[in-house]
Design a protein around this motif. Structure first.
Motif, PDB file in Angstrom:
ATOM      1  N   HIS A   1      -5.641 -11.939 -56.060  1.00 48.51           N
ATOM      2  CA  HIS A   1      -6.518 -13.053 -56.431  1.00 48.51           C
ATOM      3  C   HIS A   1      -6.028 -13.756 -57.694  1.00 48.51           C
ATOM      4  CE1 HIS A   1     -10.141 -11.346 -53.990  1.00 48.51           C
ATOM      5  NE2 HIS A   1      -9.422 -12.195 -53.278  1.00 48.51           N
ATOM      6  N   MET A   2      -5.520 -12.995 -58.668  1.00 47.68           N
ATOM      7  CA  MET A   2      -4.999 -13.617 -59.897  1.00 47.68           C
ATOM      8  C   MET A   2      -3.724 -14.395 -59.618  1.00 47.68           C
ATOM      9  SD  MET A   2      -5.755 -10.878 -62.976  1.00 47.68           S
ATOM     10  CE  MET A   2      -4.931  -9.462 -62.216  1.00 47.68           C
ATOM     11  N   LEU A   3      -2.850 -13.854 -58.778  1.00 50.18           N
ATOM     12  CA  LEU A   3      -1.616 -14.567 -58.427  1.00 50.18           C
ATOM     13  C   LEU A   3      -1.941 -15.879 -57.715  1.00 50.18           C
ATOM     14  CD1 LEU A   3       0.547 -11.559 -57.215  1.00 50.18           C
ATOM     15  CD2 LEU A   3       1.069 -13.038 -59.166  1.00 50.18           C
ATOM     16  N   ASN A   4      -2.902 -15.830 -56.800  1.00 47.05           N
ATOM     17  CA  ASN A   4      -3.293 -17.050 -56.088  1.00 47.05           C
ATOM     18  C   ASN A   4      -3.919 -18.069 -57.039  1.00 47.05           C
ATOM     19  OD1 ASN A   4      -2.368 -16.108 -53.633  1.00 47.05           O
ATOM     20  ND2 ASN A   4      -4.345 -15.306 -52.971  1.00 47.05           N
ATOM     21  N   ALA A   5      -4.701 -17.585 -57.998  1.00 46.45           N
ATOM     22  CA  ALA A   5      -5.299 -18.493 -58.977  1.00 46.45           C
ATOM     23  C   ALA A   5      -4.218 -19.181 -59.792  1.00 46.45           C
ATOM     24  CB  ALA A   5      -6.250 -17.721 -59.891  1.00 46.45           C
ATOM     25  N   ARG A   6      -3.246 -18.414 -60.254  1.00 43.41           N
ATOM     26  CA  ARG A   6      -2.158 -19.007 -61.052  1.00 43.41           C
ATOM     27  C   ARG A   6      -1.344 -19.990 -60.228  1.00 43.41           C
ATOM     28  NH1 ARG A   6       2.331 -15.182 -63.851  1.00 43.41           N
ATOM     29  NH2 ARG A   6       2.917 -14.934 -61.652  1.00 43.41           N
ATOM     30  N   HIS A   7      -1.104 -19.663 -58.959  1.00 40.23           N
ATOM     31  CA  HIS A   7      -0.360 -20.576 -58.091  1.00 40.23           C
ATOM     32  C   HIS A   7      -1.104 -21.894 -57.920  1.00 40.23           C
ATOM     33  CE1 HIS A   7       2.308 -21.881 -54.856  1.00 40.23           C
ATOM     34  NE2 HIS A   7       1.218 -22.159 -54.134  1.00 40.23           N
ATOM     35  N   PHE A   8      -2.417 -21.815 -57.817  1.00 43.57           N
ATOM     36  CA  PHE A   8      -3.228 -23.021 -57.602  1.00 43.57           C
ATOM     37  C   PHE A   8      -3.445 -23.823 -58.878  1.00 43.57           C
ATOM     38  CE2 PHE A   8      -7.436 -25.080 -57.565  1.00 43.57           C
ATOM     39  CZ  PHE A   8      -7.274 -25.945 -56.493  1.00 43.57           C
ATOM     40  N   ALA A   9      -3.715 -23.137 -59.988  1.00 49.56           N
ATOM     41  CA  ALA A   9      -4.211 -23.833 -61.185  1.00 49.56           C
ATOM     42  C   ALA A   9      -3.309 -23.698 -62.407  1.00 49.56           C
ATOM     43  CB  ALA A   9      -5.614 -23.323 -61.528  1.00 49.56           C
ATOM     44  N   GLY A  10      -2.182 -23.011 -62.299  1.00 46.38           N
ATOM     45  CA  GLY A  10      -1.254 -22.963 -63.429  1.00 46.38           C
ATOM     46  C   GLY A  10      -1.529 -21.826 -64.392  1.00 46.38           C
TER      47      GLY A  10
ATOM     48  N   SER B   1      -9.965 -13.547 -65.868  1.00 45.71           N
ATOM     49  CA  SER B   1     -11.112 -13.581 -64.956  1.00 45.71           C
ATOM     50  C   SER B   1     -10.978 -14.660 -63.880  1.00 45.71           C
ATOM     51  CB  SER B   1     -12.400 -13.815 -65.747  1.00 45.71           C
ATOM     52  OG  SER B   1     -12.311 -15.019 -66.505  1.00 45.71           O
ATOM     53  N   SER B   2      -9.817 -15.308 -63.794  1.00 53.08           N
ATOM     54  CA  SER B   2      -9.657 -16.439 -62.871  1.00 53.08           C
ATOM     55  C   SER B   2      -9.619 -16.017 -61.409  1.00 53.08           C
ATOM     56  CB  SER B   2      -8.392 -17.224 -63.215  1.00 53.08           C
ATOM     57  OG  SER B   2      -7.259 -16.375 -63.227  1.00 53.08           O
ATOM     58  N   MET B   3      -9.616 -14.703 -61.127  1.00 53.62           N
ATOM     59  CA  MET B   3      -9.811 -14.289 -59.735  1.00 53.62           C
ATOM     60  C   MET B   3     -11.125 -14.859 -59.194  1.00 53.62           C
ATOM     61  SD  MET B   3     -10.811 -11.507 -61.847  1.00 53.62           S
ATOM     62  CE  MET B   3      -9.632 -10.194 -61.725  1.00 53.62           C
ATOM     63  N   TYR B   4     -12.061 -15.144 -60.095  1.00 51.61           N
ATOM     64  CA  TYR B   4     -13.339 -15.760 -59.706  1.00 51.61           C
ATOM     65  C   TYR B   4     -13.102 -17.078 -58.965  1.00 51.61           C
ATOM     66  CZ  TYR B   4     -17.961 -17.990 -60.469  1.00 51.61           C
ATOM     67  OH  TYR B   4     -19.173 -18.629 -60.342  1.00 51.61           O
TER      68      TYR B   4
ATOM     69  N   GLU C   1     -11.997 -18.949 -51.497  1.00 52.86           N
ATOM     70  CA  GLU C   1     -11.966 -18.209 -50.238  1.00 52.86           C
ATOM     71  C   GLU C   1     -13.328 -18.183 -49.552  1.00 52.86           C
ATOM     72  OE1 GLU C   1      -8.397 -14.981 -51.267  1.00 52.86           O
ATOM     73  OE2 GLU C   1     -10.508 -14.357 -51.312  1.00 52.86           O
ATOM     74  N   SER C   2     -14.385 -18.439 -50.327  1.00 50.83           N
ATOM     75  CA  SER C   2     -15.747 -18.400 -49.793  1.00 50.83           C
ATOM     76  C   SER C   2     -16.292 -19.780 -49.453  1.00 50.83           C
ATOM     77  CB  SER C   2     -16.672 -17.716 -50.809  1.00 50.83           C
ATOM     78  OG  SER C   2     -16.203 -16.430 -51.123  1.00 50.83           O
ATOM     79  N   GLY C   3     -15.446 -20.790 -49.556  1.00 51.82           N
ATOM     80  CA  GLY C   3     -15.861 -22.141 -49.189  1.00 51.82           C
ATOM     81  C   GLY C   3     -16.387 -22.974 -50.337  1.00 51.82           C
ATOM     82  N   LEU C   4     -16.355 -22.438 -51.569  1.00 50.62           N
ATOM     83  CA  LEU C   4     -16.728 -23.212 -52.745  1.00 50.62           C
ATOM     84  C   LEU C   4     -15.464 -23.816 -53.367  1.00 50.62           C
ATOM     85  CD1 LEU C   4     -19.154 -20.603 -54.378  1.00 50.62           C
ATOM     86  CD2 LEU C   4     -19.800 -22.605 -53.007  1.00 50.62           C
ATOM     87  N   LYS C   5     -15.641 -24.699 -54.326  1.00 54.68           N
ATOM     88  CA  LYS C   5     -14.486 -25.210 -55.060  1.00 54.68           C
ATOM     89  C   LYS C   5     -13.972 -24.147 -56.026  1.00 54.68           C
ATOM     90  CE  LYS C   5     -15.822 -30.102 -55.018  1.00 54.68           C
ATOM     91  NZ  LYS C   5     -16.163 -31.283 -55.864  1.00 54.68           N
TER      92      LYS C   5
END
Length: 311
Positions: free
Chosen positions: A273-282, A288-291, A297-301
């Motif tokens: 989740h942290m790797l995906n967050a960094r890939h998306f948002a830098g 805590s950016s796994m949030y 993944e749950s359909g929210l922004k």
């Protein structure tokens, strides 16, 4: 009077160094010498009377006790090589407060000991607000005489408590990595619960009150990193604990677990989740950016109403 140096003025190091300089000034123990890859980050230290040194080599040469707070294992290896090339190291004490692999701490300790110096592995628990407040928890391991010399510079100066782990420097780094398994797991769990609360209509405010009442102020503070938007701060605001550092720490834990023929499933999910967050948002994300990833993944922004809204 021992001359004290500090290297590494990131979001953690600058708060630690400022508290150390204040202590040295108050006790009339000289001025803190400091250096950093980017020297301009030390301007606030200079304003309090600390002395800037051009590089780590010079810092080692003019200091008897040297604290480091750096980003990864390779930086520590590089600094040890620089120290070994700096001249006579007999009696000098090096205290690394970073989170590195236990093998890295052991290698540093062995190399410096051969040169007559002492190495203390002293990773800290707490994010940058705790560093600023002087409330970190230090896990310290190293030679007993060196520990006795250094502890007055730590307790009630940069930290609120010290966990002593003897002379084996791998023990303190293992404790820090093990502690981080709990921290990243708790953050993953709270992130999932808060997204569930938002999607179900229960709401994050009510959920946060329950977290605080049921599990106490630490868990509540982790929840607030999500609901306040601190998981994705403005681009001109550094995160409390950078996601890349958390990724490095999680990889260390998973690697050590694999070497022992076990898995850390929660850490593996949190790392993904942290790797995906960094890939998306830098890079400018909190640990805590796994949030944000779980939201997406749950359909929210990925971005909440309280976080920044993009890059």
């Amino acid at each position: 009077m021992s001359r004290v140096g500090f290297y590494g003025l990131g979001s953690m190091g600058i708060g630690m160094a400022l508290n150390l300089q204040k202590h040295l000034s108050t006790t009339k123990s000289g001025s803190l010498h400091f250096s950093n890859r980017t020297l301009s980050k030390g301007e606030s230290l200079k304003a309090t009377g600390a002395v800037e040194e051009n590089d780590f080599l010079t810092l080692v040469q003019c200091s008897d006790i040297i604290f480091t707070m750096i980003s990864n294992d390779q930086v520590l290896r590089d600094l040890v090589e620089i120290a070994l090339s700096s001249g006579d190291l007999a009696g000098k004490i090096f205290i690394d407060t970073s989170t590195v692999h236990p093998d890295t701490s052991k290698t540093a300790s062995t190399a410096l000991a051969k040169a007559g110096a002492h190495f203390i592995a002293s990773p800290v628990f707490g994010a940058s607000p705790m560093a600023t407040a002087g409330k970190l928890i230090f896990a310290m391991a190293g030679p007993a005489t060196a520990l006795a010399t250094v502890k007055p510079l730590v307790l009630n100066v940069m930290g609120r408590s010290i966990i002593e782990l003897g002379e084996d420097v791998t023990k303190s780094t293992l404790l820090k990595i093990t502690g981080n398994v709990m921290v990243v797991g708790l953050m993953e769990l709270i992130s999932e619960a808060q997204v569930f609360a938002e999607k179900s209509g229960l709401g994050t405010t009510l959920m946060e009150k329950f977290i605080g009442d049921m599990f106490g102020p630490v868990a509540e503070s982790y929840s607030k990193r999500l609901t306040s938007g601190a998981y994705a701060p403005p681009l001109d605001t550094p995160p409390g604990f950078a996601v890349s550092l958390a990724i490095k720490d999680a990889k260390h834990a998973i690697s050590i677990a694999n070497d022992m023929d076990m898995r850390l499933p929660i850490s593996e999910v949190a790392l993904s989740h942290m790797l995906n967050a960094r890939h998306f948002a830098g890079e400018n994300l909190d640990s805590s950016s796994m949030y944000g990833t779980i939201r997406a993944e749950s359909g929210l922004k990925f971005w909440s109403n309280s976080s920044r809204q993009g890059n």
